[in-house]
Enzyme design. Structure first.
Site, PDB file in Angstrom:
ATOM      1  N   GLY A  22       0.820  -1.209   0.000  1.00  0.00           N
ATOM      2  CA  GLY A  22       0.000   0.000   0.000  1.00  0.00           C
ATOM      3  C   GLY A  22       0.848   1.250   0.000  1.00  0.00           C
ATOM      4  N   GLY A  24       0.924   5.541   1.356  1.00  0.00           N
ATOM      5  CA  GLY A  24       0.356   6.509   2.287  1.00  0.00           C
ATOM      6  C   GLY A  24       1.256   7.717   2.395  1.00  0.00           C
ATOM      7  N   GLY A  25       0.867   8.632   3.297  1.00  0.00           N
ATOM      8  CA  GLY A  25       1.656   9.830   3.483  1.00  0.00           C
ATOM      9  C   GLY A  25       3.055   9.552   3.997  1.00  0.00           C
ATOM     10  CG  MET A  26       3.999   8.155   7.680  1.00  0.00           C
ATOM     11  SD  MET A  26       5.331   9.301   8.071  1.00  0.00           S
ATOM     12  CE  MET A  26       6.590   8.152   8.587  1.00  0.00           C
ATOM     13  CB  VAL A  29       3.764  -0.399   3.129  1.00  0.00           C
ATOM     14  CG1 VAL A  29       4.037  -1.596   4.045  1.00  0.00           C
ATOM     15  CG2 VAL A  29       3.697   0.887   3.952  1.00  0.00           C
ATOM     16  CE  LYS A  44       4.759   2.706   6.772  1.00  0.00           C
ATOM     17  NZ  LYS A  44       3.874   3.343   7.776  1.00  0.00           N
ATOM     18  CG  ASP A 138       0.316  10.939  12.915  1.00  0.00           C
ATOM     19  OD1 ASP A 138      -0.697  11.670  13.018  1.00  0.00           O
ATOM     20  OD2 ASP A 138       0.674  10.444  11.845  1.00  0.00           O
TER      21      ASP A 138
END
Length: 370
Positions: A22, A24-26, A29, A44, A138
């Site tokens: 997937g 995401g903002g981070m 992954v 990640k 967070d």
């Protein structure tokens, strides 16, 4: 960060990259396999801006290593921090499940008992992390995984601070993550400690049991204004299943001033446990949402054990009753048979006496006549 080209099928140390999991903002992954321990892992890759900020890189590595020391059933375990070309990555426990935001999206309002149970699990994870000096910064539904068995696992310990400090500079909701979960002190650039995590967890709790955002806004500025200056509608007014006890817990978690909140996660944990203990004594009718982790199985086991207990407890008494009843019947019958025999014998004796008397009388009469 863009997907690493050609990384699928490559070996990264002990890890063989299987596929993309997937984005995401981070970062991106990937799923991978630990070739040494033969277990699945998640890899990640962090946004490329980490590589351009030396201080951020040092802070990230330091905090990720600290997170790797966390060992708790409600925390996704960090295995390793490394670097591939110019991108840093983190290898962590692979969790088979779904993020909490997906659960909320599918179910809307969650059963208050289920929600409180999940929040308790996260609070216990925070207590462990805060005890080791690690603040998440967070906490939000996207960073809480729910396994198939119903266990909550907090992700990205050690990552959130670096992410927040680097992406906060851009004033877009996407790069800032989810602004409505940020504590007032984070918006004000004040000193942040574990109470900021408690606020964010309170907002998460609010969303879980009301199905609505506590601080909705179309822009980060609008969200910030609400977080700093406005109180959301009471949770009780949005869900009749929320008791005053639970509403007080949520309100205290979301207090504007850190001094008015639960001061530690260790203080929050017993408050949640007390609520859950109270809920267990309440009728379970009209309960919506899905059951607490393992509730159906546990209920089945309890019912089965209860039946077994009753059968075991009744069986001896039944056997005892059967062994007692038969002798009792014999004893009760015995006097009747004995009385019958006495009656027969007595009657026989009486007859014999009568016969003897008649014979004697005849003999006496006969001797007189002669």
């Amino acid at each position: 960060m863009a997907q690493k080209s050609g990384i699928v099928g490559r070996r990264l140390g002990n890890y063989f990259i299987v596929g993309e999991l997937g984005k995401g903002g981070m970062g991106v992954v990937y799923t991978a396999k630990d070739m040494t321990l033969e277990r699945p892992v998640a890899i990640k890759f962090l946004p490329d801006q980490f590589a351009t900020d030396e201080d951020a890189v040092k802070r990230f590595v330091r905090e990720a290593r600290s997170a790797a020391r966390l060992n708790h059933p409600n925390i996704v375990t960090v295995y390793q921090v490394g670097k591939l070309e110019e991108s840093y990555y983190i290898a962590m426990e692979f969790v088979e499940g779904q993020p909490l935001d997906a659960v909320i999206h599918r179910h809307g309002k969650l059963d208050v008992y289920k929600a409180a149970d999940l929040i308790l699990q996260v609070a216990e994870a925070l207590a462990e992390a805060h005890g080791q000096g690690i603040v998440h910064r967070d906490i939000k539904p996207q960073n809480i995984m729910i396994t198939k068995s119903g266990r909550a696992k907090v992700m990205d310990f050690g990552l959130a601070r670096s992410s927040f400090e680097n992406t906060r500079l851009t004033a877009t909701g996407q790069t800032m993550g989810t602004p409505q979960y940020m504590s007032p002190e984070q918006w004000q650039d004040s000193k942040v400690d574990g109470r900021a995590d408690i606020f964010s967890l309170g907002v998460t709790f609010y969303v879980m049991v009301t199905g609505t955002s506590a601080f909705a806004g179309t822009t980060p500025a609008a969200v910030m204004k609400k977080v700093l200056m406005e109180d959301p509608p009471s949770a009780e007014s949005l869900n009749e299943a929320i008791t005053p006890q639970l509403a007080d817990i949520i309100e205290k978690m979301m207090a504007k001033q850190p001094a008015d909140r639960f001061q530690t996660a260790q203080e929050l944990v017993p408050a949640l446990r007390d609520f859950l203990a109270t809920q267990q004594r309440q009728p379970t009718s009209n309960v919506s949402g899905f059951s607490p982790p393992g509730a159906d199985l546990m209920l089945e086991k309890l019912e089965k054990s209860d039946l077994q207990f009753r059968a075991a407890s009744q069986a001896p008494s039944a056997r005892a009753a059967s062994t007692v009843t038969k002798p009792a019947a014999v004893k009760e019958a015995a006097p009747e048979h004995g009385s019958y025999r006495i009656y027969v014998v007595g009657a026989g004796v009486a007859v014999m006496c009568l016969v003897a008397a008649l014979i004697g009388w005849r003999a006496f009469s006969g001797s007189g006549a002669i």
